[in-house]
Design an enzyme around this catalytic site. Structure first.
Site, short mmCIF file in Angstrom:
data_model
loop_
_atom_site.label_atom_id
_atom_site.label_comp_id
_atom_site.label_asym_id
_atom_site.label_seq_id
_atom_site.Cartn_x
_atom_site.Cartn_y
_atom_site.Cartn_z
N ASP A 1 54.61 18.93 52.21
CA ASP A 1 53.81 19.08 51.00
C ASP A 1 54.56 18.62 49.75
OD1 ASP A 1 52.09 20.35 52.75
OD2 ASP A 1 51.85 22.16 51.52
N ASP A 2 53.77 18.33 48.73
CA ASP A 2 54.21 18.15 47.33
C ASP A 2 54.80 16.78 47.02
OD1 ASP A 2 53.37 20.75 47.18
OD2 ASP A 2 55.31 21.60 46.61
N HIS B 1 46.44 17.27 48.57
CA HIS B 1 47.07 18.54 48.14
C HIS B 1 46.80 18.78 46.65
CE1 HIS B 1 49.64 21.96 48.66
NE2 HIS B 1 50.69 21.49 48.03
N HIS C 1 48.54 20.33 41.46
CA HIS C 1 49.04 21.57 42.08
C HIS C 1 48.65 22.85 41.33
CE1 HIS C 1 51.78 23.94 44.64
NE2 HIS C 1 51.81 22.88 45.42
N HIS D 1 58.53 20.77 52.84
CA HIS D 1 58.26 20.09 51.57
C HIS D 1 59.15 18.86 51.43
CE1 HIS D 1 56.65 24.13 50.92
NE2 HIS D 1 55.87 23.60 49.99
ZN LIG Z 1 52.33 22.53 47.37
#
Ligand SMILES: [Zn+2]
Length: 226
Positions: free
Chosen positions: A49-50, A100, A104, A194
């Site tokens: 993620d991210d 995603h 955020h 991540h």
């Molecule tokens: Zn995230």
């Protein structure tokens, strides 16, 4: 700080859920989202993620390539816009690139228009680099309600959470990240890691141990969301 506190709260919630009847939810959603593993096969799903991050995503990609493993990347739209070639490289190496959100936020707190923009703008940015519209949404912090689920469905997306969370984002140490994954994994696990959002050198360093140990236990690796 606020993000860290919220993430801690959500992490506690996920742990609490994992102790109860809701434990099957992420795996069920993963299955519904088009997991490629054969039914009954001993597979796990690595998710990142991210990102994309120009510092860490290429290192993750190099490790995945070295072990011949494919994964799913839930990317942030504004990071895709800032580093489009990194997203293109993720897709080119055969990984799944999914939504995603754009920046955020907690999607439950947004207006309908803002929620739509968070999802649709990210779809557009990813599609421009991969040629594919994401089939899945992972809501930031795992924060989801009926409004978010409904909007995701309207845009043709499954909501995908996770079932193994080593809290690598909190940088607990490379050994802690790998042991938390390896002590909690089971067939069908969706593992949350991540590749963006901060210093991910511990995650990068833990990845070879995670993959090689899972392989030695007989696990295969599959992507989510087509
Ligand atoms: Zn995230």
């Amino acid at each position: 700080m606020a993000v860290g506190r919220l993430r801690t709260a959500i992490g506690a919630l996920v742990v609490a859920l994992a102790a109860g009847a809701a434990v099957a939810l992420p795996a069920a959603e993963a299955e519904a989202a088009g997991a490629k593993g054969a039914k009954g096969a001993k597979v796990v799903y690595l998710t990142f993620d991210d990102g994309p991050s120009p510092a860490y995503t290429p290192k993750v990609l190099a490790t995945l390539s070295r072990y011949g493993v494919r994964a799913t990347f839930f990317e942030i739209g504004q990071n895709v816009a800032a580093h489009p070639s990194v997203t293109a490289q993720v897709a080119k190496q055969g990984h799944s690139v999914q939504n995603h959100s754009w920046s955020h936020p907690d999607l439950r707190r947004l207006s309908a228009a803002a929620l739509n923009a968070q999802l649709a703008d990210t779809d557009k940015a990813i599609r421009a680099q991969t040629g594919r519209t994401p089939n899945c949404l992972r809501p930031p912090y795992g924060a989801v309600n009926s409004t978010v689920r409904s909007k995701a469905a309207t845009l043709g997306k499954q909501v995908v959470l996770w079932s193994v969370d080593p809290a690598d984002w909190s940088r607990p140490g490379t050994a802690a990240i790998s042991s938390r994954v390896l002590n909690n994994v089971r067939p069908g696990s969706v593992i949350l890691l991540h590749d963006g959002g901060g210093d991910r050198s511990q995650t990068v360093a833990a990845l070879p141990t995670i993959i090689s140990t899972l392989k030695s236990r007989g696990y295969g690796f599959a992507t989510l969301c087509g």
